[in-house]
Write an enzyme that holds these catalytic residues in place. Structure first.
Site, PDB file in Angstrom:
ATOM      1  N   GLU A   1     -19.809  -7.953   7.791  1.00 33.93           N
ATOM      2  CA  GLU A   1     -20.895  -7.339   8.553  1.00 33.93           C
ATOM      3  C   GLU A   1     -21.935  -8.363   9.009  1.00 33.93           C
ATOM      4  OE1 GLU A   1     -19.040  -4.233   5.968  1.00 33.93           O
ATOM      5  OE2 GLU A   1     -19.848  -6.248   5.590  1.00 33.93           O
TER       6      GLU A   1
ATOM      7  N   LYS B   1       0.848  -1.191   0.000  1.00 33.37           N
ATOM      8  CA  LYS B   1       0.000   0.000   0.000  1.00 33.37           C
ATOM      9  C   LYS B   1       0.885   1.245   0.000  1.00 33.37           C
ATOM     10  CE  LYS B   1      -3.968  -1.911   2.536  1.00 33.37           C
ATOM     11  NZ  LYS B   1      -4.742  -1.851   3.787  1.00 33.37           N
TER      12      LYS B   1
ATOM     13  N   ARG C   1     -25.837  -4.660   4.486  1.00 34.96           N
ATOM     14  CA  ARG C   1     -25.330  -5.966   4.088  1.00 34.96           C
ATOM     15  C   ARG C   1     -25.684  -7.049   5.108  1.00 34.96           C
ATOM     16  NH1 ARG C   1     -19.400  -5.619   1.726  1.00 34.96           N
ATOM     17  NH2 ARG C   1     -20.382  -6.876   0.115  1.00 34.96           N
TER      18      ARG C   1
END
Length: 644
Positions: free
Chosen positions: A376, A290, A404
């Site tokens: 979730e 990253k 979700r």
């Protein structure tokens, strides 16, 4: 000092030759590292001016170039999971001239979007959808008898979601021609950089090895399913010892890697081998970093995932002048305070500890705070399990991500009357993140559930009250919503009060017009009341606090003693206002000439813009409220929807 819009653009002579992916075919492989450097410079400069997602895109520059060079996009389908890493893709696919409009009004979306470009094969603002979507496209290609390739790029964080594994399992069972690239940016770069690792990966992706594997599958098919499974698993286990691919092999994928995702010498031959030789599902494990190529982002990847405008040289991000604490920080501090008083309080987040503020709880009570990853559904049922054992879980999710897990809220929490607490962040418009992240629907889908308590904070002090109320409430599930950004600057109590369930409050008393606000539109309602009073229209302002259970006494009082009732909420139609209208109709309170108007978010996908502009267009600012009252006084009908 942040990057000036007039600052000189980076010098990009090679990138200037690339307008669409087809132009990459003309560039020699040896020149691709220079192209990658220029693409990084272009992306860094663009995001420094607009803000947006930085670290993820910097990490996939080489991978993005390699995919577009090797495959024939857009005829070959490329799906980026989530879309955080799609900025280099946008620059290479005909949108470079607009890249400095990212996340701006009328500008490029910060995510992939089908309506924006034929190269965006699937829109993605939520994670872990790429493999499922890619599998659908791969099956469609087979049904079409087409040789087009499908490539799904998914990060290691997104791979933690159950949906990704459901798709992997289905793809393996179907033996679909799907290429999944696992972009692993959480692993050390050391393991895959050796020459032997690269050699083995090239060997494993070559025609000979894949041909032997394909022949073996055909041979064992003649020996029956039991023998076939046994031999296939044995081969998979043998390869797993060498490559670490046992899990994916067990799911039916041919596993290659890990390989260095920043090395064209590793990426290009493997992608070409897979393009030319793969017959079934393949997973290529690439390791990236990253923030690659930009020092500040490499050193603090978490702080450069999503950024404000920033100075390219120093990395310093622009900060708005503090006016009031953010709602997220007020929630976090209030929860920590309650946790000090009650050791049964625990916090749960789905890969968003800093975004939800639960990192503050984790710092003080690490054993009582759980980050379950991008999962979730699991987060909600995990909270339900804790609740059965007498704990008080606060399952903190953004409104758009709570969507979700709706089945889990219904079946695992509400149906069993379990006291799970749902702090709902990013409720309402979210500005630059646009419709994929807008918190539009939580009130509507939660208020339909029997036994659910649904609250919305009007300001940061009310939010503290609701945190304490939720902590004290053990009769069933309870939620409270609050927006992104800063509060209104009210004085904060040291600790919140416990509110009476289902009771709102009168904030200002009048006689002709009633404004009933649910949530943070209260400040605009109060400003509208001043304007209406000045126009000779005495106005009452009430803060509903609860969408469920409704304060029916308050609503009855407002309906009986005012000529106009305007219900205001920053949520989709079908939420609080629908609950109010249902009650008014059932009680016959619409039969005596009461003029009712309901101001909600519009019934459309609202594009990215400044939040204040979005609110004004929806008629949810004080000007829109005043205009709605004036319109109501000239018409006798009940209107449901937005102003106008």
């Amino acid at each position: 000092m942040t990057q000036s819009p007039s600052a000189p653009l980076p010098q990009t002579p090679l990138l200037d030759q690339v307008h669409f992916p087809a132009d990459l075919k003309k560039i020699d492989d040896r020149d691709l590292p220079q192209l990658a450097r220029e693409l990084r410079d272009e992306m860094i400069d663009a995001v420094s001016r607009t803000g947006g997602h930085l670290g993820a895109g910097l990490g996939v520059v080489e991978l993005t170039i390699a995919i577009h060079k090797v495959f024939n996009t857009p005829d070959d389908r490329l799906i980026f999971d989530v879309g955080h890493q799609c900025y280099p893709h946008k620059i290479l696919t005909g949108r470079r001239d607009r890249i400095r409009t990212l996340r701006q009004e009328n500008g490029l979306s910060g995510f992939t979007r089908r309506a924006e470009s034929e190269y965006d094969n699937f829109g993605a603002g939520h994670s872990s959808t790429s493999i499922s979507a890619g599998l659908g496209m791969a099956v469609a290609a087979e049904l079409d008898k087409s040789d087009r390739k499908v490539i799904a790029v998914i990060g290691d964080g997104a791979m933690s979601a159950g949906m990704a594994f459901e798709a992997l399992n289905n793809a393996g069972a179907l033996d679909a021609r799907l290429i999944v690239i696992l972009n692993d940016n959480d692993m050390s770069i050391a393991p895959p950089t050796g020459a032997m690792s690269a050699y083995l990966a090239r060997l494993a992706s070559g025609r000979t090895y894949m041909g032997i594997r394909d022949f073996g599958k055909k041979l064992t098919a003649y020996l029956g399913k039991t023998v076939d499974r046994a031999i296939t698993r044995a081969v998979g286990h043998a390869r797993g010892w060498a490559t670490g691919g046992t899990l994916f092999e067990e799911l039916g994928f041919y596993h290659i890697g890990p390989i260095d995702g920043h090395s064209f010498d590793h990426l290009l031959p493997i992608l070409r081998n897979v393009r030319d030789n793969a017959k079934g599902p393949v997973l290529i494990h690439v390791v990236t970093q990253k923030g690659k190529g930009y020092g500040p982002a490499e050193e603090a990847a978490d702080k450069y995932h999503g950024v404000n405008r920033f100075d390219v040289i120093t990395g310093a991000q622009a900060k708005a002048k503090p006016n009031a604490p953010s709602y997220t920080s007020v929630f976090a501090e209030a929860l920590v305070e309650e946790a000090r008083h009650d050791e049964k309080i625990v916090g749960i987040t789905a890969a968003m500890p800093s975004g939800t503020g639960l990192d503050k709880l984790a710092n003080l009570f690490p054993e009582r705070c759980f980050d379950v990853g991008i999962a979730e559904q699991h987060a909600v049922t995990f909270a339900a399990g804790l609740a059965t054992e007498g704990y008080k879980p606060f399952c903190a999710l953004y409104s758009t991500f709570l969507q979700r897990a709706y089945d889990q809220v219904v079946h695992d929490v509400a149906l069993q009357k379990l006291p799970v607490r749902f702090p709902i962040d990013r409720a309402g418009f979210v500005g630059a993140d646009g419709p994929t992240h807008a918190g539009s629907f939580d009130t509507a889908f939660l208020a339909t559930l029997p036994g659910m308590v649904v609250m919305a904070a009007a300001d940061e002090a009310e939010l503290k009250h609701m945190v304490r109320t939720a902590a004290a409430y053990d009769e069933g599930p309870i939620s409270f919503r609050y927006p992104r950004g800063e509060g209104v600057g009210v004085e904060l109590p040291v600790r919140g009060d416990i509110l009476e369930i289902g009771k709102g409050r009168i904030v200002k008393q009048g006689s002709k017009v009633a404004l009933l606000s649910f949530g943070t539109r209260l400040a605009e309602a109060l400003q509208a009341a001043e304007d209406l009073d000045s126009a000779g229209l005495s106005t009452t302002v009430a803060d509903a606090r609860f969408a469920k259970p409704l304060d029916t006494d308050l609503i009855r009082q407002l309906a009986r003693h005012h000529e106009v009732l305007v219900v205001v909420e920053e949520g989709a139609a079908g939420g609080f206002a629908a609950q109010v209208l249902h009650f008014l109709a059932a009680q016959g309170l619409l039969d005596n000439g009461l003029k009712v108007r309901c101001l909600t978010m519009p019934d459309e996908w609202v594009e990215q813009a400044k939040p204040e502009a979005m609110l004004a267009r929806a008629g949810l600012d004080h000007t829109g409220i005043v205009a709605t009252v004036f319109t109501a006084l000239d018409h006798k009908t009940v209107s449901f929807g937005t102003a106008g």
